[in-house]
Design a protein around this motif. Structure first.
Motif, PDB file in Angstrom:
ATOM      1  N   TYR A  78       0.817  -1.216   0.000  1.00 32.85           N
ATOM      2  CA  TYR A  78       0.000   0.000   0.000  1.00 32.85           C
ATOM      3  C   TYR A  78       0.852   1.269   0.000  1.00 32.85           C
ATOM      4  O   TYR A  78       0.651   2.166  -0.820  1.00 32.85           O
ATOM      5  N   ASP A  79       1.782   1.378   0.920  1.00 26.60           N
ATOM      6  CA  ASP A  79       2.577   2.610   1.031  1.00 26.60           C
ATOM      7  C   ASP A  79       3.357   2.902  -0.243  1.00 26.60           C
ATOM      8  O   ASP A  79       3.464   4.057  -0.671  1.00 26.60           O
ATOM      9  N   ALA A  80       3.924   1.866  -0.868  1.00 25.00           N
ATOM     10  CA  ALA A  80       4.724   2.082  -2.069  1.00 25.00           C
ATOM     11  C   ALA A  80       3.861   2.523  -3.245  1.00 25.00           C
ATOM     12  O   ALA A  80       4.272   3.364  -4.052  1.00 25.00           O
ATOM     13  N   VAL A  81       2.656   1.977  -3.356  1.00 26.67           N
ATOM     14  CA  VAL A  81       1.801   2.269  -4.514  1.00 26.67           C
ATOM     15  C   VAL A  81       0.983   3.542  -4.310  1.00 26.67           C
ATOM     16  O   VAL A  81       0.883   4.390  -5.202  1.00 26.67           O
ATOM     17  N   VAL A  82       0.413   3.713  -3.135  1.00 27.58           N
ATOM     18  CA  VAL A  82      -0.511   4.821  -2.892  1.00 27.58           C
ATOM     19  C   VAL A  82       0.229   6.064  -2.414  1.00 27.58           C
ATOM     20  O   VAL A  82       0.005   7.171  -2.899  1.00 27.58           O
ATOM     21  N   GLY A  83       1.120   5.900  -1.461  1.00 24.41           N
ATOM     22  CA  GLY A  83       1.876   7.047  -0.958  1.00 24.41           C
ATOM     23  C   GLY A  83       0.972   8.121  -0.393  1.00 24.41           C
ATOM     24  O   GLY A  83       0.131   7.865   0.473  1.00 24.41           O
ATOM     25  N   ALA A  84       1.116   9.350  -0.880  1.00 27.59           N
ATOM     26  CA  ALA A  84       0.348  10.504  -0.386  1.00 27.59           C
ATOM     27  C   ALA A  84      -0.885  10.783  -1.240  1.00 27.59           C
ATOM     28  O   ALA A  84      -1.389  11.905  -1.256  1.00 27.59           O
ATOM     29  N   PHE A  85      -1.383   9.775  -1.946  1.00 29.42           N
ATOM     30  CA  PHE A  85      -2.482   9.973  -2.891  1.00 29.42           C
ATOM     31  C   PHE A  85      -3.750  10.462  -2.193  1.00 29.42           C
ATOM     32  O   PHE A  85      -4.554  11.186  -2.785  1.00 29.42           O
ATOM     33  N   PHE A  86      -3.968  10.066  -0.926  1.00 28.47           N
ATOM     34  CA  PHE A  86      -5.189  10.426  -0.217  1.00 28.47           C
ATOM     35  C   PHE A  86      -4.992  11.557   0.785  1.00 28.47           C
ATOM     36  O   PHE A  86      -5.892  11.833   1.577  1.00 28.47           O
TER      37      PHE A  86
END
Length: 759
Positions: A344-352
């Protein structure tokens, strides 16, 4: 006709503002109605523009009548009165209105096409309803002009032939119209609170314009009242202030344009607030629907296939993450989303970040705790055991059976045989495990012994099942052996001990440790018992709510979120209603994205694509159409203000020249003009802020500028500082720039000889 054209050319300075005003109103109506068809909104969204136009046009009629006073007086002396005189006076404005409508029709069509091209509104189309709307503009415009001329038709002949136009108190009709504005604003506000927000009607849609006009009228009254009082306050003080307040108190034409400026600015503030808040809502909703910068949906795929695909194409977990969402409409907990938490952290990061789902980032790791021993993905099983020292001697051959569920939910077991001594020695055995790449779940441990050593106890000291240390969890006896007798293994410091008994003994993990951790929205509840999670395959599992948040990725404001590998392990095949997908990071290589998109039934969409689809589904283009209409209203206000200031300029120059005859310095008159414009600008700014706050708080939520779908995050239409500040700044700037231009004079333009030359 020749005489009419020559007369129109002679009065072009007065007819030109009417021509421009008509062109802008018609162009705005045509553009707004054309875009309204494509954005699924009512053509009545153009009503505020028509309302401001109908208020602005009579002023042009009054000025036209003022210029034609001598002509009206001569006609009356010749016996031309009543309808014949009205028709004579109506020819010129009628021609101007028709010409302005034709120009506006062409300009509005062009504006609609441009707005459609740059994505400001819905699909542009020129509906048949535009033509009746244009005809109404011409008819009502002509009536408004005649209403404006009506006062001049009833004037005494002595006033009509007078060289000097003296200030007159407001007529009864003007006062009645002003009071009607206040009543109309109150009615629109009341209607907004009682009608269906999805079908507001034209009265509610006109509400912001009516509130702005009413507040503008109140501002005009207050400015004049304060100026009247200020005449006494400044009579013994400095001269520039006295001249400024005396002019505001004596001349209504200096203050009256403020009404339309305030109305247009209030409408702009409401429209800008709606556009900003709806734009933010649309972006936040699109982010939660997308789940990541890129979303590749996999039609008719199983979650195990998605997990395997991401691990094959991205073994390091830097760009791809498997996910699934079941958009069940039965209840809030039945709406469930699953993501591969480890990635999750690698793919989404600060997206939300800066969205209602921002709280997920700090809590997502709790969905896949490091001690989640119920999930195994390795390919070997290793068991170790030791004997227990006792006075009994002999061979000890433990048999360990591990019951587990494979990734498809099928129940399976594996058996391991060991050989230890009774003096406390230990033994270890390893065996191949297959079919657990997608995650297996250990359901029970059965301790057996070989016939002949029934009286010898032993301890299972280690059990590594597919890379998971199974004994790290708390295990307890079921209280019954496999043969039916009351018996069971005992938990000791270094493992599970099988007591001296010939029957096989079974142990299961504590139920609390087998609960699946989940995140839930604030709307989720389980009134019938403890939390339960439906797996991607549809089977119920005990769950533990880690936290409740306003919104979650993929399920938005209603649903739950869980770890996909943990929830899919041992689950039945994925339910048909599930939407299986692969989420990709913003920096994912193009070849990796192409590899996923090449899968059968795959569909790649970027966040921008999903945001565009969200706007279309919710009809968010209505807010842009409403904002475009507000822009046309500002142009109308600008034209009215510029026309009024232009007419006042000659009067102001004569006034300055007369004051110079009396010995008042040019610098004092210039400062008085600045004081006057500053007071008007301050009134416009304050009224715009108050009107904007009232319009947003009382009307904006019921204008039906967007359709908020079920389960979506709520639309927050609170008062926003930036739109109101921008609208107030626009109002103040218009007054300062246009009004300052009208009060700007040079010494040679106001020399005392000007009075003799004009006389």
């Amino acid at each position: 006709m020749n005489r009419t054209l020559r007369g129109a050319w002679a009065r072009r300075g007065t007819l030109l503002p009417l021509l421009l005003l008509t062109s802008v109103v018609v162009a705005g109506v045509v553009a707004v109605i054309s875009l309204a068809e494509g954005s699924r909104t009512s053509p009545a969204v153009a009503v505020p523009l028509l309302a401001l136009g109908l208020v602005a046009v009579p002023d042009s009629g009054r000025q036209l009548a003022a210029m034609r006073r001598p002509e009206i007086a001569v006609a009356r002396l010749r016996g031309v009165t009543g309808g014949q005189l009205a028709v004579t006076l109506a020819v010129e404005p009628f021609l101007v209105l028709v010409l302005g409508s034709l120009l506006g029709l062409a300009l509005g069509t062009l504006m609609a096409e441009l707005a459609d091209a740059v994505g400001l509104g819905g699909e542009s189309s020129l509906p048949v309803t535009v033509l009746p709307a244009v005809a109404l503009v011409v008819v009502f415009g002509l009536v408004a002009v005649l209403v404006g001329m009506a006062g001049a038709l009833r004037e005494p002949l002595a006033d009509q032939v007078s060289v000097e136009e003296r200030p007159r108190p407001a007529s009864t009709m003007a006062l009645f119209f002003s009071v009607m504005l206040l009543a109309a604003a109150a009615v629109a506000t009341y209607r907004s609170s009682v009608v269906d927000a999805q079908d507001p009607g034209w009265v509610v849609l006109a509400g912001p314009a009516l509130v702005g006009l009413a507040l503008g009228q109140v501002t005009v009254w207050l400015v004049r009242l304060v100026a009247i009082a200020g005449v006494r306050w400044t009579s013994g003080s400095r001269l520039p202030g006295f001249l400024a307040v005396r002019r505001l108190a004596r001349t209504g034409s200096a203050v009256s344009p403020l009404r339309l400026v305030v109305a247009a600015a209030v409408l702009a503030g409401v429209a800008l607030t709606g556009a900003q808040q709806i734009g933010q809502w649309s972006e936040d909703t699109a982010r939660m629907r997308a789940g990541a910068p890129y979303q590749i949906s996999l039609e008719d795929a199983d979650v195990q296939e998605a997990l395997g695909l991401t691990r094959d194409l991205d073994p390091d977990g830097k760009w791809l993450m498997a996910a699934a969402v079941v958009p069940d409409e039965g209840s809030v907990p039945a709406r469930r989303a699953f993501v591969d938490v480890a990635r999750y952290d690698a793919v989404v990061g600060a997206f939300f970040d800066d969205t209602p789902a921002a709280g997920v980032t700090g809590r997502i790791s709790a969905l896949a705790p490091e001690d989640a021993s119920s999930l195994a993905t390795g390919d070997t099983v290793t068991a170790s055991a030791r004997g227990v020292s006792s006075r009994l001697r002999g061979d000890l051959r433990p048999r360990i059976e591990v019951d587990y569920a494979d990734p498809t939910g099928g129940e399976k077991s594996i058996n391991l045989a060991l050989d230890v001594a009774t003096d406390g020695a230990s033994d270890q055995v390893e065996q191949r495990l297959s079919g657990c790449g997608g995650g297996c779940t250990v359901s029970a441990i059965v301790l057996r012994r070989t016939p002949g050593d029934e009286r010898l106890p032993y301890v299972l000291t280690g059990l590594d099942f597919g890379g998971v240390d199974v004994l790290q969890s708390s295990w307890h006896s079921t209280g019954r052996s496999r043969s039916g007798a009351q018996a069971g293994p005992v938990e000791v410091d270094d493992g599970l001990m099988m007591v001296a008994s010939p029957a096989a003994q079974e142990a299961v993990a504590d139920q609390d440790e087998r609960r699946t951790p989940i995140l839930a929205t604030d709307s989720a509840s389980w009134p019938d018992g403890p939390p339960v999670l439906d797996s991607p395959g549809g089977d119920d599992r005990p769950a533990e709510v880690v936290a409740q948040l306003p919104a979650l990725p993929l399920v938005e404001a209603d649903g739950v979120l869980a770890d996909l590998p943990l929830a899919a392990a041992g689950a039945p095949p994925t339910v048909p209603a599930a939407e299986v997908m692969v989420l990709a990071a913003a920096d994912a290589p193009q070849d990796v994205l192409d590899a996923v998109a090449d899968e059968p039934g795959a569909r790649l969409r970027s966040f921008v694509d999903i945001e565009t689809a969200t706007d279309v589904d919710a009809g968010a283009a209505r807010a842009n159409v409403y904002a475009l209409m507000a822009v046309f209203c500002l142009v109308v206000a600008l034209l009215v203000l510029a026309s009024a200031i232009s007419r006042q300029r000659a009067v102001h120059r004569r006034e300055v020249a007369a004051l110079r005859v009396l010995g008042v310095g040019f610098s004092d008159t210039r400062r008085s003009g600045r004081w006057e414009i500053g007071a008007l600008a301050l009134g416009a700014v304050v009224a715009t802020v108050l009107g904007g706050v009232a319009g947003v708080a009382l009307l904006l939520g019921n204008l039906s500028l967007v359709d908020v779908p079920l389960h979506s995050i709520p639309l927050d239409l609170r008062v926003a500082l930036l739109p109101l500040a921008v609208s107030a700044l626009v109002a103040g700037t218009l007054v300062v720039l246009v009004g300052g231009r009208g009060r700007s004079t040079r010494p040679e333009q106001t020399r005392p000889a000007l009075l003799r030359e004009e006389l």
